[in-house]
Design an enzyme around this catalytic site. Structure first.
Site, PDB file in Angstrom:
ATOM      1  N   ALA A 264       0.989  -1.243  -0.050  1.00  0.00           N
ATOM      2  CA  ALA A 264       0.173  -0.174   0.004  1.00  0.00           C
ATOM      3  C   ALA A 264       0.806   1.327   0.186  1.00  0.00           C
ATOM      4  CB  ALA A 264      -0.722  -0.073   1.336  1.00  0.00           C
ATOM      5  N   SER A 265       2.029   1.190  -0.038  1.00  0.00           N
ATOM      6  CA  SER A 265       3.004   2.322   0.127  1.00  0.00           C
ATOM      7  C   SER A 265       3.163   2.908  -1.342  1.00  0.00           C
ATOM      8  CB  SER A 265       4.408   1.816   0.507  1.00  0.00           C
ATOM      9  OG  SER A 265       4.968   1.038  -0.221  1.00  0.00           O
TER      10      SER A 265
ATOM     11  N   GLY B  13       1.833   3.135  -5.953  1.00  0.00           N
ATOM     12  CA  GLY B  13       1.136   2.556  -6.835  1.00  0.00           C
ATOM     13  C   GLY B  13      -0.108   1.882  -7.005  1.00  0.00           C
TER      14      GLY B  13
ATOM     15  N   ARG C  40       6.900  -2.167   3.498  1.00  0.00           N
ATOM     16  CA  ARG C  40       8.166  -1.769   4.192  1.00  0.00           C
ATOM     17  C   ARG C  40       8.100  -0.567   4.699  1.00  0.00           C
ATOM     18  NH1 ARG C  40      11.918  -4.670  -0.157  1.00  0.00           N
ATOM     19  NH2 ARG C  40      10.571  -3.446  -0.925  1.00  0.00           N
TER      20      ARG C  40
ATOM     21  N   LEU D 227       7.733  -8.790   3.461  1.00  0.00           N
ATOM     22  CA  LEU D 227       6.975  -9.872   3.245  1.00  0.00           C
ATOM     23  C   LEU D 227       7.836 -10.892   2.697  1.00  0.00           C
ATOM     24  CD1 LEU D 227       4.217  -8.430   0.909  1.00  0.00           C
ATOM     25  CD2 LEU D 227       3.870  -9.399   2.903  1.00  0.00           C
TER      26      LEU D 227
ATOM     27  N   ASN E 127      -1.655  -7.528  -2.975  1.00  0.00           N
ATOM     28  CA  ASN E 127      -1.127  -6.756  -4.124  1.00  0.00           C
ATOM     29  C   ASN E 127       0.407  -6.508  -4.248  1.00  0.00           C
ATOM     30  OD1 ASN E 127      -1.235  -4.020  -5.915  1.00  0.00           O
ATOM     31  ND2 ASN E 127      -0.086  -3.350  -4.048  1.00  0.00           N
TER      32      ASN E 127
ATOM     33  N   TYR F 242       9.274 -13.427 -13.826  1.00  0.00           N
ATOM     34  CA  TYR F 242       8.492 -12.443 -13.327  1.00  0.00           C
ATOM     35  C   TYR F 242       7.076 -13.226 -13.653  1.00  0.00           C
ATOM     36  CZ  TYR F 242       5.034  -8.845 -12.999  1.00  0.00           C
ATOM     37  OH  TYR F 242       3.856  -8.170 -12.405  1.00  0.00           O
TER      38      TYR F 242
ATOM     39  N   VAL G  33       0.559  -0.440 -15.894  1.00  0.00           N
ATOM     40  CA  VAL G  33       0.023   0.535 -15.136  1.00  0.00           C
ATOM     41  C   VAL G  33       1.244   1.613 -14.590  1.00  0.00           C
ATOM     42  CG1 VAL G  33      -1.335   1.176 -13.026  1.00  0.00           C
ATOM     43  CG2 VAL G  33      -1.278  -1.457 -14.187  1.00  0.00           C
TER      44      VAL G  33
END
Ligand SMILES: NC(=O)c1ccc[n+]([C@@H]2O[C@H](COP(=O)([O-])OP(=O)(O)OC[C@H]3O[C@@H](n4cnc5c(N)ncnc54)[C@H](OP(=O)(O)O)[C@@H]3O)[C@@H](O)[C@H]2O)c1
Length: 252
Positions: free
Chosen positions: A17-18, A20, A41, A64, A90, A159, A194
């Site tokens: 949530a920090s 994008g 983080r 994480l 996310n 990825y 995005v």
């Protein structure tokens, strides 16, 4: 003016949530009236966002890549908010590296954050949701996957492998929950390009954003947060499996 959201008042935990997409989802769910845990983080960023969003936003630091840190995040959420009803998995990243001679550490980081942490968070959230059946909500797990779960972009083998794994984890969990007769739902949203910090992290170069996002109009984080809010708003009998969203001008 937004319509009332059926999950207003419930607790959503948003990883990553920090920045994008995660920050946009946190913002959107707060506007929808949910109580939101902002996890990542960079605590300074989370605290600034929580201050902007008001008393229903709660900043909690987590790494994480560290299971103990994830378990602490869920314990703190139980202690402060009574547990999770909705989990938004996310957080994630790509690192530019090859498969033929790439870096083990880059592979490990992508696998740990994009796959293993997502799976640990999911288990912990489902435990919470089951413990709190009495609250009358079956709960929802939403993975932010990628178009890279649906085709392999050039030079992004690992990825893409992590996002194919997310696709498998979505369907695998759906089957388990179905067999258990659970009302808990699991969904994915799969974006194309995005504009976020993703490109800078991927290339290890802050100037990479212009190269990646400057050729045509790419998606904005809000395009994804609106889709996430819609997925969560569907009635209990309706389980959205995946939402694929590309910029109109993105070729593959
Ligand atoms: N942008 C795109 O074009 C695009 C396309 C398809 C899918 N996605 C997916 O969208 C999701 C969000 O990415 P984004 O585009 O918003 O990128 P971003 O701006 O770089 O955000 C990534 C988020 O993940 C968090 N994160 C990374 N490693 C972490 C760790 N070890 N512990 C805790 N948090 C960690 C970061 O927080 P901290 O650094 O503060 O920890 C950050 O909040 C990812 O799953 C990505 O794969 C993005």
């Amino acid at each position: 003016m937004r319509l009332p959201h059926p999950l207003a008042g419930r607790v959503a935990l948003v990883t990553g949530a920090s920045s994008g997409i995660g920050a946009a989802i946190a913002r959107c769910l707060c506007e929808d009236g949910l109580r939101v845990v902002l996890a990542a983080r960079r605590l300074d960023r989370l605290l600034a966002l929580a201050e902007e969003l008001g008393p229903d936003a709660h900043a909690m630091q987590v790494d994480l890549r560290d299971e103990a840190s994830i378990l602490t995040l869920f314990e703190q959420t139980r202690a402060r908010l009574g547990g999770v009803d909705v989990l938004i998995n996310n957080a994630g990243l790509g690192r530019r590296t090859t498969l033929s001679d790439g870096s083990t550490e880059a592979w490990r980081e992508m696998l740990e954050v994009n796959v293993l942490a997502l799976t640990i968070c999911t288990r912990e959230a489902i435990r919470d949701i089951r413990d709190m059946r009495a609250r009358g909500v079956d709960g929802h797990v939403l993975h932010i996957s990628s178009m890279s779960a649906h085709r392999v972009p050039h030079a992004s083998g690992m990825y893409s492998a992590t996002k194919y794994a997310v696709r498998s984890l979505t369907e695998g969990l759906r089957q388990e929950l179905y067999e258990q007769g659970s009302g808990i739902r699991v969904s994915s949203v799969s974006p194309g390009f995005v504009e976020t910090e993703f490109a800078a992290v991927y290339h290890g170069d802050p100037s990479a954003a212009e190269r990646t996002y400057g050729q045509y109009k790419v998606l904005e984080p809000q395009d994804i947060s609106e889709a996430a809010s819609w997925v969560l708003a569907q009635p209990a009998h309706c389980q959205v499996h995946d939402v694929l969203i590309r910029p109109t001008r993105q070729e593959r």
